[in-house]
Design an enzyme around this catalytic site. Structure first.
Site, PDB file in Angstrom:
ATOM      1  N   LYS A  39       0.909  -1.273   0.145  1.00  0.00           N
ATOM      2  CA  LYS A  39       0.009   0.049  -0.118  1.00  0.00           C
ATOM      3  C   LYS A  39       0.975   1.235   0.031  1.00  0.00           C
ATOM      4  CE  LYS A  39      -3.644   1.830   2.738  1.00  0.00           C
ATOM      5  NZ  LYS A  39      -4.689   1.799   4.232  1.00  0.00           N
ATOM      6  N   ARG A  57       5.952   1.429   7.389  1.00  0.00           N
ATOM      7  CA  ARG A  57       5.248   0.924   8.473  1.00  0.00           C
ATOM      8  C   ARG A  57       5.728  -0.279   8.774  1.00  0.00           C
ATOM      9  NH1 ARG A  57       0.079  -2.499   8.951  1.00  0.00           N
ATOM     10  NH2 ARG A  57      -0.333  -2.466  11.115  1.00  0.00           N
ATOM     11  N   ASP A  94       4.290   0.165  14.614  1.00  0.00           N
ATOM     12  CA  ASP A  94       3.173   0.155  15.257  1.00  0.00           C
ATOM     13  C   ASP A  94       3.264   0.259  16.771  1.00  0.00           C
ATOM     14  OD1 ASP A  94       1.993   0.236  13.062  1.00  0.00           O
ATOM     15  OD2 ASP A  94       0.558  -1.594  13.353  1.00  0.00           O
ATOM     16  N   LEU A 126     -19.472  -5.605  10.465  1.00  0.00           N
ATOM     17  CA  LEU A 126     -20.267  -5.122  11.507  1.00  0.00           C
ATOM     18  C   LEU A 126     -21.630  -4.841  10.641  1.00  0.00           C
ATOM     19  CD1 LEU A 126     -18.248  -3.715  14.007  1.00  0.00           C
ATOM     20  CD2 LEU A 126     -19.849  -5.534  14.433  1.00  0.00           C
ATOM     21  N   VAL A 178     -14.874   1.221  11.728  1.00  0.00           N
ATOM     22  CA  VAL A 178     -16.096   1.201  12.340  1.00  0.00           C
ATOM     23  C   VAL A 178     -16.379   2.477  13.137  1.00  0.00           C
ATOM     24  CG1 VAL A 178     -17.278  -0.057  14.191  1.00  0.00           C
ATOM     25  CG2 VAL A 178     -16.165  -1.251  12.479  1.00  0.00           C
ATOM     26  N   GLU A 231     -15.181   5.643  12.818  1.00  0.00           N
ATOM     27  CA  GLU A 231     -15.430   6.587  11.930  1.00  0.00           C
ATOM     28  C   GLU A 231     -16.904   6.549  11.227  1.00  0.00           C
ATOM     29  OE1 GLU A 231     -12.318   6.906   9.194  1.00  0.00           O
ATOM     30  OE2 GLU A 231     -10.774   6.496  10.620  1.00  0.00           O
TER      31      GLU A 231
END
Length: 397
Positions: free
Chosen positions: A15, A89, A146, A282, A330, A332
C-alpha cells in the site's frame, strides 16, 4: 517542498501514498495486491481517477519498480530525484524502538530479529524496505513502528503475571499495536479541543476489523487492550480478543487440532465471524440483527460489552477522562456502534447527541455542549504520521 512516500508492505501486498511535504498534500495513493500470485492487481489514483491493471508481479521489488515507473509515466513526479524520503510501516519494534528511526543496516537487522514477535508482519515489512533500497539506495528511509507509541506504558500495565524470567529471557510482555493511529488521533484531539496534549486524559477507540482501545495520559500511552500480539483485547472481526488461556489445551483435546490450528481459529475464525457464523463485517451483522437474527444481536452485545470493560478500567486508571475518541473503519463510520458504546455512560460525564452522532468518516464533536467528557470522531491518518516522521528524521529540506 519534498515528496515523501509512505509504504505499508504486507506479505502479498504493498500500500502506498505519496505526499508533498510539509504541506501534507496527497499527490497519489494506491495498492498492489496478490504479489507473487497469478493476476496481480496494481491500482493507482491519478488526477482523482483510479487506474487498475492486472499483470504479473512476482515479488515486491517488481512492485516497487512498477510503482516508481507509474509515478514518472503519469507525471506525478518529473524524475525519481524528486522523492526525498520513504517511510515504512513496521508492525513490531519490540522494546528496542520507542520512536521511529532512520533505517540503517543495523536497524534492518534488528527488525529482522524481531520477526519472532511478529512472524506474519515483520518479514513482509523487511521485504518492502529491501525492495526500495535496491531501487532508491540513496534516499533516506524511516521505519515507523506500530508498537513504539506504547513503549511509555508502565510495568504495571505491560507485565503479565507470569514468571518474571519469561519477560527477561523471551521478551514476553504486552506491546500493544495501532500505535501510529492512537498517536495521530490523540494529537489531533488536543488541537480540536484547543488544549495542550500534556494536560489531557484521553480514551482512543480504534475500531475496525482489528480493534484496540488506548488510555493516553499527557500524550503518553499508559495502557492498551492489545497485548503480546494483536490477538488480545476486545472482540474483533475475526479475532477472539481475550479468552481464558486454559481453553487452548481444552479445544485441542476436544477437536484434535494442533496449537497452530487453534491459534489460527482464534485469529481468523473467531470474533464476530465466530459468534455469528456468517460474517466479520459489522454492517452485515447490524442488518441481520434488524431482521431479528438472535446471534447477530448477541455478537453485537459482546462487541460493545468488551469495549465497555476497557472504557471503565481505563477511566479508573486515569481518574477520569477529558474525551473519548472514535476512529478507524467502524469508529469513523458506524453511528449505531458509537451510540451503543456511549449509551449509559452518563454516570462518568458522557452525554452524546444522537443528531450530531449522525456523521460518517469526518471529524465531529458528537456530545452535547454541556457534556463534561467530549466525544470526538476523528478519521485516522497513519500515512501522514509516517510522512511527518520521515520529514522529522530524514533531514529533508
Amino acid at each position: 517542498m519534498s515528496k515523501i512516500i509512505a509504504i505499508n508492505a504486507g506479505s502479498s501486498s504493498l500500500k502506498f501514498q505519496l505526499f508533498e511535504m510539509p504541506s501534507e498534500t496527497v499527490l497519489t495513493k494506491g495498492l498492489v495486491e496478490r504479489i507473487g500470485l497469478e493476476d496481480s492487481i496494481f491500482t493507482i489514483t491519478v488526477d482523482g481517477e483510479k487506474q487498475k491493471e492486472i499483470t504479473n508481479i512476482p515479488d515486491h521489488a517488481v512492485a516497487v519498480n512498477m510503482l516508481l515507473k507509474k509515478l514518472t509515466e503519469n507525471g506525478i513526479v518529473k524524475s525519481l530525484d524528486e522523492i526525498g524520503g520513504i517511510g515504512h510501516r513496521v508492525v513490531h519494534g519490540g522494546e528496542k524502538f520507542a520512536d521511529s528511526v532512520l533505517i540503517t543496516d543495523e536497524v534492518l537487522a534488528d527488525i529482522e530479529e524481531l520477526s519472532d514477535l511478529a512472524p506474519l508482519h515483520n518479514p513482509a515489512n523487511v521485504v518492502g524496505i529491501k525492495a526500495f533500497q535496491e531501487v532508491l539506495p540513496n534516499v533516506p528511509a524511516v521505519a515507523v513502528f506500530d508498537t513504539a507509541f506504547h513503549q511509555t506504558m508502565p510495568e504495571s500495565a505491560f507485565l503479565y503475571s507470569l514468571p518474571y524470567e519469561y519477560y527477561e529471557k523471551f521478551g514476553i510482555r504486552k506491546y500493544g499495536f495501532h500505535g501510529t493511529s492512537h498517536k495521530y488521533v490523540t494529537e489531533r484531539a488536543a488541537e480540536l479541543l484547543g488544549r495542550p496534549l500534556e494536560s489531557l486524559s484521553l480514551l482512543s477507540c480504534h475500531l475496525g476489523n482489528g480493534a484496540s482501545i488506548a488510555a493516553v495520559e499527557g500524550g503518553k500511552s499508559i495502557d492498551t487492550s492489545m497485548g503480546f500480539t494483536p490477538l488480545a483485547g476486545v472482540t474483533m472481526g475475526t479475532r477472539s480478543g481475550n479468552i481464558d488461556p486454559a481453553l487452548i489445551p481444552y479445544i485441542m483435546e476436544k477437536t484434535g487440532q494442533t496449537v497452530e490450528e487453534v491459534v489460527n481459529v482464534l485469529n481468523k475464525k473467531s470474533g464476530m465471524l465466530g459468534l455469528t457464523g456468517y460474517s466479520s463485517d459489522l454492517r452485515d451483522i447490524i442488518a441481520k440483527e434488524e431482521e431479528g437474527d438472535h446471534r447477530a444481536k448477541v455478537a453485537l452485545d459482546v462487541f460493545v460489552s468488551r469495549i465497555h470493560k476497557y472504557i471503565g478500567s481505563y477511566t479508573a486508571r486515569m481518574k477520569g477522562v477529558d474525551a473519548i475518541i472514535f476512529t478507524a473503519g467502524v469508529g469513523e463510520n458506524s453511528a449505531i456502534i458509537r451510540e451503543r458504546v456511549l449509551e449509559g455512560l452518563e454516570y462518568m460525564g458522557v452525554y452524546f447527541d444522537a443528531k450530531r452522532n449522525n456523521v460518517f468518516g469526518e471529524e465531529a464533536f458528537i456530545n452535547f455542549p454541556h457534556s463534561p467528557v467530549k466525544i470526538i470522531v476523528i478519521p485516522t491518518d497513519e500515512e501522514v504520521m509516517i510522512a511527518r516522521d520521515v520529514l522529522r528524521l530524514g533531514n529533508i529540506g
